[in-house]
Design a protein around this motif. Structure first.
Motif, PDB file in Angstrom:
ATOM      1  N   VAL A   1      -6.328  -6.769  -3.956  1.00 31.83           N
ATOM      2  CA  VAL A   1      -7.310  -5.697  -3.811  1.00 31.83           C
ATOM      3  C   VAL A   1      -7.600  -5.516  -2.332  1.00 31.83           C
ATOM      4  O   VAL A   1      -7.933  -6.478  -1.658  1.00 31.83           O
ATOM      5  N   PRO A   2      -7.491  -4.319  -1.838  1.00 30.43           N
ATOM      6  CA  PRO A   2      -7.761  -4.113  -0.402  1.00 30.43           C
ATOM      7  C   PRO A   2      -9.182  -4.515  -0.062  1.00 30.43           C
ATOM      8  O   PRO A   2     -10.108  -4.273  -0.820  1.00 30.43           O
ATOM      9  N   ALA A   3      -9.335  -5.156   1.085  1.00 29.98           N
ATOM     10  CA  ALA A   3     -10.665  -5.613   1.494  1.00 29.98           C
ATOM     11  C   ALA A   3     -11.551  -4.427   1.792  1.00 29.98           C
ATOM     12  O   ALA A   3     -11.177  -3.514   2.508  1.00 29.98           O
ATOM     13  N   ALA A   4     -12.772  -4.497   1.260  1.00 27.70           N
ATOM     14  CA  ALA A   4     -13.708  -3.384   1.474  1.00 27.70           C
ATOM     15  C   ALA A   4     -14.169  -3.325   2.905  1.00 27.70           C
ATOM     16  O   ALA A   4     -14.485  -2.265   3.428  1.00 27.70           O
ATOM     17  N   ASP A   5     -14.205  -4.521   3.572  1.00 24.39           N
ATOM     18  CA  ASP A   5     -14.713  -4.527   4.953  1.00 24.39           C
ATOM     19  C   ASP A   5     -13.594  -4.651   5.974  1.00 24.39           C
ATOM     20  O   ASP A   5     -13.840  -4.975   7.116  1.00 24.39           O
ATOM     21  N   ALA A   6     -12.338  -4.415   5.568  1.00 22.63           N
ATOM     22  CA  ALA A   6     -11.245  -4.481   6.533  1.00 22.63           C
ATOM     23  C   ALA A   6     -11.328  -3.301   7.479  1.00 22.63           C
ATOM     24  O   ALA A   6     -11.662  -2.203   7.073  1.00 22.63           O
ATOM     25  N   PRO A   7     -10.988  -3.512   8.732  1.00 20.90           N
ATOM     26  CA  PRO A   7     -11.096  -2.406   9.693  1.00 20.90           C
ATOM     27  C   PRO A   7     -10.055  -1.346   9.408  1.00 20.90           C
ATOM     28  O   PRO A   7      -8.923  -1.636   9.051  1.00 20.90           O
ATOM     29  N   SER A   8     -10.455  -0.081   9.593  1.00 20.47           N
ATOM     30  CA  SER A   8      -9.516   1.012   9.382  1.00 20.47           C
ATOM     31  C   SER A   8      -8.505   1.016  10.509  1.00 20.47           C
ATOM     32  O   SER A   8      -8.819   0.725  11.645  1.00 20.47           O
ATOM     33  N   SER A   9      -7.247   1.354  10.200  1.00 24.75           N
ATOM     34  CA  SER A   9      -6.187   1.360  11.204  1.00 24.75           C
ATOM     35  C   SER A   9      -6.056   2.760  11.769  1.00 24.75           C
ATOM     36  O   SER A   9      -5.369   3.611  11.223  1.00 24.75           O
ATOM     37  N   ALA A  10      -6.759   3.015  12.863  1.00 28.74           N
ATOM     38  CA  ALA A  10      -6.702   4.338  13.502  1.00 28.74           C
ATOM     39  C   ALA A  10      -5.343   4.520  14.138  1.00 28.74           C
ATOM     40  O   ALA A  10      -4.744   3.573  14.640  1.00 28.74           O
ATOM     41  N   SER A  11      -4.879   5.719  14.092  1.00 30.47           N
ATOM     42  CA  SER A  11      -3.567   5.994  14.685  1.00 30.47           C
ATOM     43  C   SER A  11      -3.652   5.801  16.185  1.00 30.47           C
ATOM     44  O   SER A  11      -4.615   6.204  16.824  1.00 30.47           O
ATOM     45  N   LEU A  12      -2.613   5.142  16.736  1.00 32.19           N
ATOM     46  CA  LEU A  12      -2.603   4.872  18.163  1.00 32.19           C
ATOM     47  C   LEU A  12      -2.314   6.145  18.935  1.00 32.19           C
ATOM     48  O   LEU A  12      -1.595   7.022  18.471  1.00 32.19           O
ATOM     49  N   ALA A  13      -2.855   6.211  20.123  1.00 29.36           N
ATOM     50  CA  ALA A  13      -2.665   7.425  20.930  1.00 29.36           C
ATOM     51  C   ALA A  13      -1.211   7.562  21.309  1.00 29.36           C
ATOM     52  O   ALA A  13      -0.525   6.576  21.572  1.00 29.36           O
TER      53      ALA A  13
ATOM     54  N   GLU B   1      -4.610  -7.432   7.497  1.00 31.36           N
ATOM     55  CA  GLU B   1      -4.981  -6.249   8.270  1.00 31.36           C
ATOM     56  C   GLU B   1      -5.277  -6.615   9.722  1.00 31.36           C
ATOM     57  O   GLU B   1      -4.858  -5.917  10.650  1.00 31.36           O
ATOM     58  N   LEU B   2      -5.998  -7.718   9.941  1.00 29.30           N
ATOM     59  CA  LEU B   2      -6.296  -8.144  11.312  1.00 29.30           C
ATOM     60  C   LEU B   2      -5.026  -8.520  12.055  1.00 29.30           C
ATOM     61  O   LEU B   2      -4.879  -8.198  13.242  1.00 29.30           O
ATOM     62  N   THR B   3      -4.118  -9.202  11.378  1.00 27.33           N
ATOM     63  CA  THR B   3      -2.856  -9.586  12.019  1.00 27.33           C
ATOM     64  C   THR B   3      -2.040  -8.350  12.389  1.00 27.33           C
ATOM     65  O   THR B   3      -1.462  -8.264  13.479  1.00 27.33           O
ATOM     66  N   ARG B   4      -1.987  -7.391  11.458  1.00 28.84           N
ATOM     67  CA  ARG B   4      -1.242  -6.162  11.724  1.00 28.84           C
ATOM     68  C   ARG B   4      -1.841  -5.400  12.903  1.00 28.84           C
ATOM     69  O   ARG B   4      -1.133  -4.921  13.789  1.00 28.84           O
ATOM     70  N   ARG B   5      -3.173  -5.281  12.909  1.00 28.81           N
ATOM     71  CA  ARG B   5      -3.840  -4.546  13.979  1.00 28.81           C
ATOM     72  C   ARG B   5      -3.648  -5.236  15.319  1.00 28.81           C
ATOM     73  O   ARG B   5      -3.463  -4.579  16.349  1.00 28.81           O
ATOM     74  N   SER B   6      -3.672  -6.561  15.323  1.00 32.60           N
ATOM     75  CA  SER B   6      -3.457  -7.304  16.555  1.00 32.60           C
ATOM     76  C   SER B   6      -2.071  -7.022  17.117  1.00 32.60           C
ATOM     77  O   SER B   6      -1.897  -6.830  18.331  1.00 32.60           O
TER      78      SER B   6
END
Length: 333
Positions: free
Chosen positions: A25-37, A132-137
């Protein structure tokens, strides 16, 4: 009764020792992955300086924001992993309990099953958040790498512009110093020389320079091929003396060095102020042995003859004020 009917399948799974594991189940409080500039467009070779500074400032701001976010991910990731370990252990204990809650009756068994399910769902949220945090990092690190690649040519371009600006300012300063050098006799209180680090000094005026008319010595000792030439920007005739490269160049009379630096078409140049608004100019030097403000005697070594595409030649001028005068009569030519 409704509660018992809803939780009955979970209790049955526990009783048979096969607790089901649902889809993540996707985490409700996971940070959204904004598209990179998107990477900034490369500037043209004619990029204006203010545009370049604006683009670099934009990259600086983006890099600062990315690094701040990347720094915040580390502690969040560490906290998530610690929580995962604690919940994993709790989930293991709950599942391992197996039939133990049966002794407390059906309600106790249902409560136990509910705790197990809550722990499992929380553990899945932690797993999703860690991913999600690992991916964003990784995204942030990749973007920072791209920013460095974008910044490098811009920094080189700005550095080149700064060097060009400094070189232009120095050339303007040399040009002004060259012109002011011929004013030192009029203004003996001021030595307007680029790079000069000595104060003004009184000239030895016991013998006037005019007395040397017709018997002025050549600035190079020995025999030399001499011809009259006009140097661009001089506004009058000078003489060119062919000599060996590195031959010493000597002052034609006593005076004070008013200029010793590289100047436009003259190359490395020394100007000596002989008083009475008379100056001798020695250009195309290979080296200068004096500095602005030095007092020199007649025949003192000023530097050496430099080499060029046409061989080793010394260019020499005489000036009265800023006006170039024909040196022939002074040499008795």
């Amino acid at each position: 009764m409704r509660r018992r009917a809803r939780l009955a399948p979970i209790a049955l799974a526990l009783l048979t020792g096969a607790a089901t594991s649902g889809a993540a189940v996707p985490a409700a409080d996971a940070p959204s992955s904004a598209s990179l500039a998107a990477p900034a467009a490369r500037p043209s070779s004619a990029l204006a300086e203010n545009d370049l500074d604006r683009l670099l400032a934009k990259l600086d701001a983006e890099e600062k924001a990315l690094r701040a976010e990347l720094d915040s991910i580390g502690p969040a990731l560490e906290l998530t992993r610690r929580r995962m370990v604690a919940r994993g252990r709790a989930y293991y204990r709950h599942v391992r309990a197996g039939f133990l809650p049966v002794g407390g009756g059906f309600d106790a068994l249902v409560d136990h099953a509910a705790r197990v399910e809550r722990t499992r769902l929380a553990l899945e949220r932690d797993l999703a958040r860690e991913a999600e945090l690992t991916r964003r990092s990784a995204e942030l690190a990749d973007r920072l790498t791209h920013l460095g690649a974008e910044r490098a040519p811009l920094e080189v371009h700005r550095e080149a512009m700064n060097r060009a600006r400094v070189a232009l300012a120095q050339e303007e300063e040399r040009r002004a110093a060259f012109a002011r050098a011929f004013e030192t006799s009029v203004r003996p209180d001021y030595l307007a020389i680029y790079g000069a680090d000595t104060g003004p000094a009184e000239l030895d005026r016991r013998a006037g320079f005019r007395s040397l008319l017709g018997r002025l010595p050549f600035p190079i000792a020995g025999r030399a091929e001499v011809r009259k030439v006009s140097r661009r920007g001089a506004g009058g005739p000078g003489v060119e003396l062919t000599a060996l490269s590195g031959a010493p160049v000597r002052s034609v009379a006593a005076g004070r060095v008013a200029f010793a630096d590289t100047y436009a078409d003259y190359g490395l140049t020394v100007i000596v102020d002989h008083g009475e608004r008379h100056y001798s100019v020695y250009a195309n030097l290979g080296a200068a042995d004096v500095r602005a403000g030095d007092q020199v005697a007649g025949g003192a070594r000023l530097g050496t003859v430099g080499s060029g595409p046409d061989g080793a030649k010394l260019y020499f001028e005489l000036r009265r004020g800023a006006e170039v005068i024909d040196p022939g009569p002074w040499f008795g030519m």
